[in-house]
Design an enzyme around this catalytic site. Sequence first.
Site, mmCIF file in Angstrom:
data_model
loop_
_atom_site.group_PDB
_atom_site.id
_atom_site.type_symbol
_atom_site.label_atom_id
_atom_site.label_comp_id
_atom_site.label_asym_id
_atom_site.label_seq_id
_atom_site.Cartn_x
_atom_site.Cartn_y
_atom_site.Cartn_z
ATOM 1 N N GLY A 1 0.797 -1.221 0.000
ATOM 2 C CA GLY A 1 0.000 0.000 0.000
ATOM 3 C C GLY A 1 0.821 1.258 0.000
ATOM 4 N N GLU B 1 0.611 -13.125 2.007
ATOM 5 C CA GLU B 1 -0.382 -13.215 0.924
ATOM 6 C C GLU B 1 0.183 -14.001 -0.248
ATOM 7 O OE1 GLU B 1 -2.744 -8.943 1.606
ATOM 8 O OE2 GLU B 1 -1.519 -9.276 -0.198
#
Length: 889
Positions: A28, A95
């Site tokens: 992010g 992830e």
Amino acid sequence: MLPTMTTHEASSSSSKRWTYDVFLSFNGDDTRKSFTGHLYARLKEAGVNTFIDDCYELRRGEKIKEKLVQAIEGSKISVIVFSRRYAASSWCLEELVEILGCRKRSGQMVMPIFFDVDPTDVRNHTGSFGEAFYHKHQDIDKDKLQGWKGALTEAANLSGWDLRNTANGHEATFIQKVVEQITRELPSTYLLSIAQHPVGVNSRLHDLISCLHFEARDDVRISGILGMGGIGKTTLAKAIGNKFYRDFQGKVSFLENVRESTKQLNGLVGLQNQLLADILKPTKLDVGIVDRGKEVIKQRLQYMRVLIIIDDVDDEDQLNALAGNCDWFGPGSRIIITTRNVHLLKGVTKDSIYRVRPMHKVESLQLFCWHAFRDSSYPKEGYLELSERAVSYCAGLPLALKVIGSFLFGKDTHDWEAHLKKLKRIPDDQIVQKLRLCYDGLSERHREKDIFLDIACFFIGMDKNYVTKILDGCDFFAGIGIRVLLDRCLVTLSTLNKLTMHDLLQDMGREIVCEKYRDEPEKRSRLWHPKDVEEVLTETSATEEIEGLSTLNFLKPEVRSFSTEAFIKMKRLRLLRLNHVSLTGDYKYLSKKKLIWLCWHGFPLVVIPREFDLRSLVVIDLRYSKLTDFWGDPQYVLEKLKILNLSHSHDLMHSPDFSRLPNLEQLILKDCKSLCEVHQSIGTLQRLCLVNLKDCKMLKCLPRSFGRLKFTLETLDLSGTNLELNYLGKMITLLFNCLEEEIKSVPYEEALDFIRDDDTGDNVEDDSNDDDTNDSADYDTEDSFDEGAASYVPSDADNGTVGDYGEDDDGGARRDQVVDEDAPTNRLRRSDPSLFQLQSSFFEEIQQLQSVNWELRRQLMLSQQPNPIGVKRNFWERCMTNDFVPRDA
């Protein structure tokens, strides 16, 4: 190299239901507000259901992690955006491990994107990417670290996108290519519900796609899907939307049921708003008024490649408001319009119109059975014959197959039998309601509804020009009205110019006539059912409402008798068809001021009574009558009469006095075996274009005045008469010099003997006994004449196959074969083959005869008929005289 799904991935994921289309894995801090944010927005615009973690700042608890794992496992594709600090995030690495695990377990497709890093650095954990990885995770357990390193290497070895080597580093173009590739990998999930059992959809979809040319990206095409109600236009349109939704990256708008939507308050404005919202999502606009909406659509969409489907259009204003012109949309756009009115498409469609065909028998049976039995596409034991009857009734209409099949589901054979019997008299309400929408759009003021009902009740299977003359006599402006019915798919034309109509449309029309007075047939405008007709005529209960009456369906062997008094109150009677019916009483009760069409097969009298006033009639058809004379002592002139048909009246000895029929256009006296004289006044008929005297065996000559017809006569049939050879030669002169259309048939048996060069001893091949030649010469002008188009085809009236003007004996329409009427060989084949099979050596001689009509000569010269017969020059020289001077009787 762009990533594609492997065979293993495709097979593993094909059967699984996914929660998301795409899962985005990214750092992010690096790309959330830049590259990844832009990619997410474009995926959403393209209709791709994409998961993005919006809780980046809260990545602390296990609960969030569980949510992310579920999202990863529920996604069909995972997109990994590798940036410089991607490996610095333990969350991103976790992830990544989970994503690669799903790839192995469930065949999830993984697409890596190398945003601002080199794939080699990701693979080998080097460069700035490696520095961030090792610097951030110095204290991590070695086993976990090794697992992360393995995951990075594995992901970097997958095919993916490298921004630096794609689109010259142009980020917007790069994102566009990524979105295009992702949408190609996803199945179409555009949520347009189509038929539960899409039988026959794929084959029609294939044909439709070939008309739309989706592969062409430089032009804008507007195409139409045309067909009657319930034929499956909307289903096909939805299938197109579903199939090509991804190809247009979600720039698709399906505007359903436009006809009904525009009836609502601000209906067109609402449709314009929906169109803009579908294409510009998530942006929503309110255009306020229609004119502003047109400008907004053009301004906002003129550079976009869009797919717009406008369903069930019935008014030109609807098209003008939603897709007024091709320049409203960007290159590669496709606009698809579904309608029942071909006239609307002709104004906007420059490309193609796809006519939806009815289902064939096998498809119909399958679709019916899926609804009638639910678990099978074939009838259950004991239901085959009943199913075939139901399918036959539906005549290939998907709506009817679905409605009737669903109604019969779970019922026993007795209920099936009762319902099918009921449908013969009373059509299903749901089917009628759907089909009636197009009828309701017809104009009452222009008599379009009356024209439709007349055709449905009386004229199915008849020649269009014949019907037009009748309805024009009713002041209906039938030429324009029938064209409207053709445009709206309510009526069709066979290749032989016969008016046809889908069986269920005919049932719908007749139901409209019956619906108000179901138990009072005498109050209906039209009567055709034998039971209703017999009731009204027997009880003499008729009212002024009756405009048309037909006894066509009475059994022919049984001659029915009624009183003429039954017609006293029928003051509005326009159309009267009696079939082998005898009337007793005063014929003045049949004299109606509005009676236009009298069709009375088997007319029982030897002469038409004086009190039977025929002055309003446009067509008189008294085939198979007992007449010996048409009129005993005519007291008036039939100024409106255009067609007189007395064929098969075997006792008729004299033709009418034609001075009393000044506007007659067609005279049909076929097979009047006792006819020995044609009244000399026939030469006064200035509009007579067709004369059929075929098989009038007692006829040996024609009056001298017949030659005056040479400027109007277009079709003459004298085959089967006993006109002498010298007489025949002069008749050929008339035909060759004067017919502007073409020769149909003339007597030739005697001519062949004279034409063959027997006197000089030349060797001439005799083809007069050839079966094909003799068969092809047997035409029937009475049955096959097509006024104006001069279209002639063989018929089989002697066997009772076809009635006059292409009408079946039972009143139904034939399924005609497709014939190329304009092909030269077919045009000649419609002429007498035995006269026109000329050998090429004689063509030059034909050209020298200046009196031969050039069009006919051109046809002769084009002929390539085999087995030619020899022709003597002196015969043709004697025949090709300039004046027609027949010998007096």
